[in-house]
Design a protein around this motif. Structure first.
Motif, PDB file in Angstrom:
ATOM      1  N   GLU A   1      -6.380 -31.477 -28.059  1.00  0.00           N
ATOM      2  CA  GLU A   1      -7.539 -30.761 -28.599  1.00  0.00           C
ATOM      3  C   GLU A   1      -7.100 -29.589 -29.458  1.00  0.00           C
ATOM      4  N   MET A   2      -6.114 -28.845 -28.940  1.00  0.00           N
ATOM      5  CA  MET A   2      -5.598 -27.701 -29.688  1.00  0.00           C
ATOM      6  C   MET A   2      -5.008 -28.173 -31.010  1.00  0.00           C
ATOM      7  N   MET A   3      -4.240 -29.257 -30.942  1.00  0.00           N
ATOM      8  CA  MET A   3      -3.621 -29.791 -32.158  1.00  0.00           C
ATOM      9  C   MET A   3      -4.683 -30.132 -33.180  1.00  0.00           C
ATOM     10  N   SER A   4      -5.751 -30.792 -32.705  1.00  0.00           N
ATOM     11  CA  SER A   4      -6.735 -31.260 -33.675  1.00  0.00           C
ATOM     12  C   SER A   4      -7.511 -30.082 -34.255  1.00  0.00           C
ATOM     13  N   LEU A   5      -7.783 -29.058 -33.442  1.00  0.00           N
ATOM     14  CA  LEU A   5      -8.475 -27.882 -33.990  1.00  0.00           C
ATOM     15  C   LEU A   5      -7.583 -27.141 -34.973  1.00  0.00           C
ATOM     16  N   ILE A   6      -6.308 -26.992 -34.598  1.00  0.00           N
ATOM     17  CA  ILE A   6      -5.383 -26.287 -35.486  1.00  0.00           C
ATOM     18  C   ILE A   6      -5.271 -27.035 -36.815  1.00  0.00           C
ATOM     19  N   TYR A   7      -5.133 -28.347 -36.699  1.00  0.00           N
ATOM     20  CA  TYR A   7      -5.005 -29.162 -37.908  1.00  0.00           C
ATOM     21  C   TYR A   7      -6.223 -29.002 -38.803  1.00  0.00           C
ATOM     22  N   ARG A   8      -7.411 -29.067 -38.210  1.00  0.00           N
ATOM     23  CA  ARG A   8      -8.639 -28.934 -39.000  1.00  0.00           C
ATOM     24  C   ARG A   8      -8.708 -27.574 -39.680  1.00  0.00           C
TER      25      ARG A   8
ATOM     26  N   LEU B   1     -29.410 -28.797 -34.492  1.00  0.00           N
ATOM     27  CA  LEU B   1     -29.213 -27.650 -35.371  1.00  0.00           C
ATOM     28  C   LEU B   1     -28.129 -27.958 -36.405  1.00  0.00           C
ATOM     29  N   VAL B   2     -28.472 -27.812 -37.684  1.00  0.00           N
ATOM     30  CA  VAL B   2     -27.480 -27.974 -38.751  1.00  0.00           C
ATOM     31  C   VAL B   2     -27.211 -26.597 -39.335  1.00  0.00           C
ATOM     32  N   PHE B   3     -25.961 -26.166 -39.258  1.00  0.00           N
ATOM     33  CA  PHE B   3     -25.643 -24.812 -39.683  1.00  0.00           C
ATOM     34  C   PHE B   3     -25.470 -24.709 -41.196  1.00  0.00           C
ATOM     35  N   GLN B   4     -25.555 -23.465 -41.663  1.00  0.00           N
ATOM     36  CA  GLN B   4     -25.507 -23.252 -43.105  1.00  0.00           C
ATOM     37  C   GLN B   4     -24.163 -23.660 -43.702  1.00  0.00           C
ATOM     38  N   ASP B   5     -23.096 -23.188 -43.077  1.00  0.00           N
ATOM     39  CA  ASP B   5     -21.775 -23.484 -43.621  1.00  0.00           C
ATOM     40  C   ASP B   5     -21.181 -24.652 -42.838  1.00  0.00           C
ATOM     41  N   PRO B   6     -21.006 -25.804 -43.482  1.00  0.00           N
ATOM     42  CA  PRO B   6     -20.475 -26.946 -42.727  1.00  0.00           C
ATOM     43  C   PRO B   6     -19.105 -26.664 -42.114  1.00  0.00           C
ATOM     44  N   ASP B   7     -18.356 -25.723 -42.712  1.00  0.00           N
ATOM     45  CA  ASP B   7     -17.045 -25.398 -42.130  1.00  0.00           C
ATOM     46  C   ASP B   7     -17.187 -24.692 -40.785  1.00  0.00           C
ATOM     47  N   HIS B   8     -18.383 -24.223 -40.486  1.00  0.00           N
ATOM     48  CA  HIS B   8     -18.617 -23.637 -39.169  1.00  0.00           C
ATOM     49  C   HIS B   8     -19.079 -24.684 -38.171  1.00  0.00           C
ATOM     50  N   GLN B   9     -19.299 -25.882 -38.660  1.00  0.00           N
ATOM     51  CA  GLN B   9     -19.820 -26.909 -37.760  1.00  0.00           C
ATOM     52  C   GLN B   9     -18.838 -28.048 -37.546  1.00  0.00           C
ATOM     53  N   LEU B  10     -18.148 -28.443 -38.604  1.00  0.00           N
ATOM     54  CA  LEU B  10     -17.241 -29.588 -38.497  1.00  0.00           C
ATOM     55  C   LEU B  10     -15.932 -29.117 -37.867  1.00  0.00           C
ATOM     56  N   PHE B  11     -15.660 -29.570 -36.684  1.00  0.00           N
ATOM     57  CA  PHE B  11     -14.483 -29.096 -35.963  1.00  0.00           C
ATOM     58  C   PHE B  11     -13.363 -30.116 -36.003  1.00  0.00           C
ATOM     59  N   SER B  12     -13.680 -31.335 -36.432  1.00  0.00           N
ATOM     60  CA  SER B  12     -12.658 -32.366 -36.424  1.00  0.00           C
ATOM     61  C   SER B  12     -12.277 -32.721 -37.860  1.00  0.00           C
ATOM     62  N   ALA B  13     -11.012 -33.078 -38.025  1.00  0.00           N
ATOM     63  CA  ALA B  13     -10.565 -33.448 -39.362  1.00  0.00           C
ATOM     64  C   ALA B  13     -10.977 -34.866 -39.715  1.00  0.00           C
ATOM     65  N   SER B  14     -11.578 -35.568 -38.749  1.00  0.00           N
ATOM     66  CA  SER B  14     -12.027 -36.922 -39.050  1.00  0.00           C
ATOM     67  C   SER B  14     -13.551 -36.971 -39.019  1.00  0.00           C
ATOM     68  N   VAL B  15     -14.123 -37.485 -40.092  1.00  0.00           N
ATOM     69  CA  VAL B  15     -15.577 -37.557 -40.212  1.00  0.00           C
ATOM     70  C   VAL B  15     -16.167 -38.343 -39.041  1.00  0.00           C
ATOM     71  N   TYR B  16     -15.568 -39.482 -38.769  1.00  0.00           N
ATOM     72  CA  TYR B  16     -16.075 -40.362 -37.719  1.00  0.00           C
ATOM     73  C   TYR B  16     -16.073 -39.648 -36.363  1.00  0.00           C
ATOM     74  N   GLN B  17     -14.965 -38.980 -36.068  1.00  0.00           N
ATOM     75  CA  GLN B  17     -14.852 -38.310 -34.773  1.00  0.00           C
ATOM     76  C   GLN B  17     -15.847 -37.174 -34.647  1.00  0.00           C
ATOM     77  N   ASP B  18     -16.031 -36.456 -35.744  1.00  0.00           N
ATOM     78  CA  ASP B  18     -16.959 -35.330 -35.674  1.00  0.00           C
ATOM     79  C   ASP B  18     -18.375 -35.804 -35.385  1.00  0.00           C
ATOM     80  N   VAL B  19     -18.784 -36.878 -36.048  1.00  0.00           N
ATOM     81  CA  VAL B  19     -20.146 -37.382 -35.848  1.00  0.00           C
ATOM     82  C   VAL B  19     -20.307 -37.912 -34.420  1.00  0.00           C
ATOM     83  N   SER B  20     -19.221 -38.407 -33.830  1.00  0.00           N
ATOM     84  CA  SER B  20     -19.333 -38.976 -32.485  1.00  0.00           C
ATOM     85  C   SER B  20     -19.422 -37.913 -31.393  1.00  0.00           C
TER      86      SER B  20
END
Lengths: 256, 285
Positions: free
Chosen positions: A155-162, B86-105
């Motif tokens: 989890e930490m890795m993925s947050l850091i990476y993002r 809730l959809v936040f104003q800045d997507p960078d404050h909402q998207l926590f995953s580097a993968s689109v698919y994972q974030d939506v899941s």
């Protein structure tokens, strides 16, 4: 450099191959390369990995070469200290120079160890480059998850990476904003600007973390970042290839 | 089933430093409608939204969802956060995953749904928001508008009854604004959810919204249908807002050019109709 590796990983033709397969190939081959400790095996590993990365993965050769040059610098320095020996008496040296009361020289044994080490390290690096240039970070993490790596760590890795990318983008805009007001025109002002940059990025990151937490909470965060991954095709042939290559390498050691 | 999907009753919220962000807010959100919360910067829109979703606990008053007062227990909050997305104003404050698919899941997984259902929902909301081809792209390679869509998809996958969007058009180019708003309208018609948007982009309000609340310093300063609210031009200006451009033009025509119009017009089509009627009347007289 890190960002370009990331970019190539997403563009690689081997991107959609099951990450576990690539992880297996990279690590088993790496172990064989380290274990064999022979120039021929190291060269074979280097060749196989380079071929896979450039031809199968489609990474530009010049980029690959440049990347390989980075560890090469450290490697040459390290290898030189092994190859060159300092002794009070001349001793089986192929060539030496007298320096005050010492002999600086290169012996045959030392030279062989140094070359072995050089190619061994280079072979190992090529294994790691194969993995990192052909596997997007998210896939590496998914493989780690499957290998039962501690959840918190992944989890930490993925947050850091993002957030590395958000962080870099923020820093870049700030640096541009500062230089557009001549923030880096002199040494003194440069240091001052750098100081404010670092402190404001720290505060920004803190605020960002707070906001992310809020938004995660609004989507039902309960302490675990549960996500689903996309299925990647699992191929038996891929694993057979991994074993084939390594059995070939191991039998090669037996022949020599 | 209550006619009002959401209500706040005498809702007050103070931050820990003592700032009173919300002061006696009473709003009602009708089922299936789009409600705009207008307000200048710092009017309390975001705080209100965080209260609607249960991220913040009101200091006084209550939030009512579908006729029932919100319970701030774990179970109650999970249910609320599923129902109110809730959809936040800045997507960078909402998207926590580097993968689109994972974030939506992430959202649907937190609802403890089975993997198959989550997969189906993720695919569905990626298609609905028009970003299905981006599912393999890393988040950091997306444009701002694309990230915004991913943020919407992430909430949509939880299948909310109320979609709350903080400044959905902020930072988008004119084409992007139109696309996002049409996307929301289309999905609303398909799925029948209610929408609440916070904005200070007054031009989109008469086009896409059914009802408007104007917030100022944490209080509801004005409310009504868009035309009712925009009829009070002076008051809006005092609240750091303005009329939609078209409504402003109509106001100037009325004041300076002897233009007479029966109905209030704040969109291009309304104005066109009024001007045509005026021309007809002139010709007849």
């Amino acid at each position: 450099m890190m960002i370009s590796i990331d970019m190539y990983a997403y563009a690689s033709k081997l991107k959609d191959i099951n990450p576990m397969e690539k992880l297996a190939l990279a690590f088993i081959t790496l172990c064989v390369c380290l274990w064999a400790n022979s120039i021929i095996i190291s060269l074979a590993v280097l060749l196989i990995m380079t071929w896979s990365t450039i031809y199968q993965g489609g990474i530009p050769g010049t980029v690959y070469l440049k990347l390989l040059l980075i560890p090469m610098g450290f490697l040459i320095l390290g290898v030189l200290t092994i190859a060159i020996e300092i002794t009070p008496q001349p001793y089986e040296f192929l060539g030496s120079i007298y320096f005050f009361n010492f002999y600086l020289g290169v012996s045959k044994a030392g030279l062989i160890t140094a070359t072995q080490l050089f190619f061994r390290a280079l072979g190992a690096v090529s294994c790691l480059y194969y993995l990192s240039l052909n596997t997007p970070m998210m896939d590496v993490m998914s493989a780690l998850r499957k290998l039962r790596c501690p959840k918190l760590l992944v989890e930490m890795m993925s947050l850091i990476y993002r957030f590395i990318f958000v962080f870099i983008a923020t820093a870049e805009t700030m640096i541009i904003a500062q230089s557009s007001r001549l923030g880096y025109s002199g040494i003194l002002s440069g240091y001052r600007s750098l100081g404010t940059l670092i402190s404001s990025i720290f505060i920004r990151s803190y605020q960002q973390a707070d906001k992310i937490y809020t938004s995660l909470e609004s989507r039902g965060y309960d302490g675990e970042l549960n996500v689903l991954e996309q299925h990647k095709a699992y191929s038996l042939i891929g694993y057979l290839k991994v074993f084939g290559i390594n059995i070939f390498l191991i039998s090669l050691t037996a022949i020599i | 089933m209550s006619e009002y999907i959401m209500q706040t009753k005498n809702l007050c919220y103070s931050y820990s430093d003592g700032t009173k962000a919300l002061d006696d807010i009473n709003i009602t959100i009708k089922r299936g409608q789009t409600t705009a919360i207008l307000g200048g910067n710092g009017a309390g829109k975001t705080t209100l939204f965080l209260n609607l979703n249960g991220v913040l606990n009101p200091s006084a008053g209550k939030v009512v969802y579908d006729g029932k007062t919100i319970e701030y227990s774990k179970k109650g909050l999970t249910a609320l956060r599923q129902a109110v997305g809730l959809v936040f104003q800045d997507p960078d404050h909402q998207l926590f995953s580097a993968s689109v698919y994972q974030d939506v899941s992430f959202g649907p997984l937190n609802l403890r749904l089975s993997d198959e259902i989550v997969r189906a929902r993720v695919e569905n909301s990626l298609k609905k928001t028009g970003i299905y081809d981006l599912k393999d792209k890393p988040t950091h390679c997306l444009s701002f508008g694309q990230k915004k869509r991913v943020a919407i998809a992430g909430v949509l996958a939880m299948e909310p009854e109320v979609l709350v969007l903080d400044e959905p058009t902020a930072g988008l180019d004119p084409k992007g604004v139109g696309e996002i708003m049409r996307l929301l309208k289309g999905m609303q018609q398909d799925l029948g959810f209610s929408v609440i948007i916070a904005t200070h982009d007054v031009d989109i309000v008469p086009l896409y919204c059914d009802y408007v609340y104007v917030l100022d310093e944490g209080k509801v300063a004005l409310e009504g249908s868009p035309n009712e609210v925009f009829a009070k031009a002076e008051m809006l200006r005092n609240l750091h807002l303005r009329l939609p451009r078209i409504a402003h033009l109509m106001e100037i025509l009325r004041k300076n050019d002897d233009f007479e119009n029966g109905d209030f017009a704040s969109t291009i089509s309304q104005a066109r109709k009024e001007i045509k009627t005026w021309r007809e009347n002139l010709r007849l007289s």
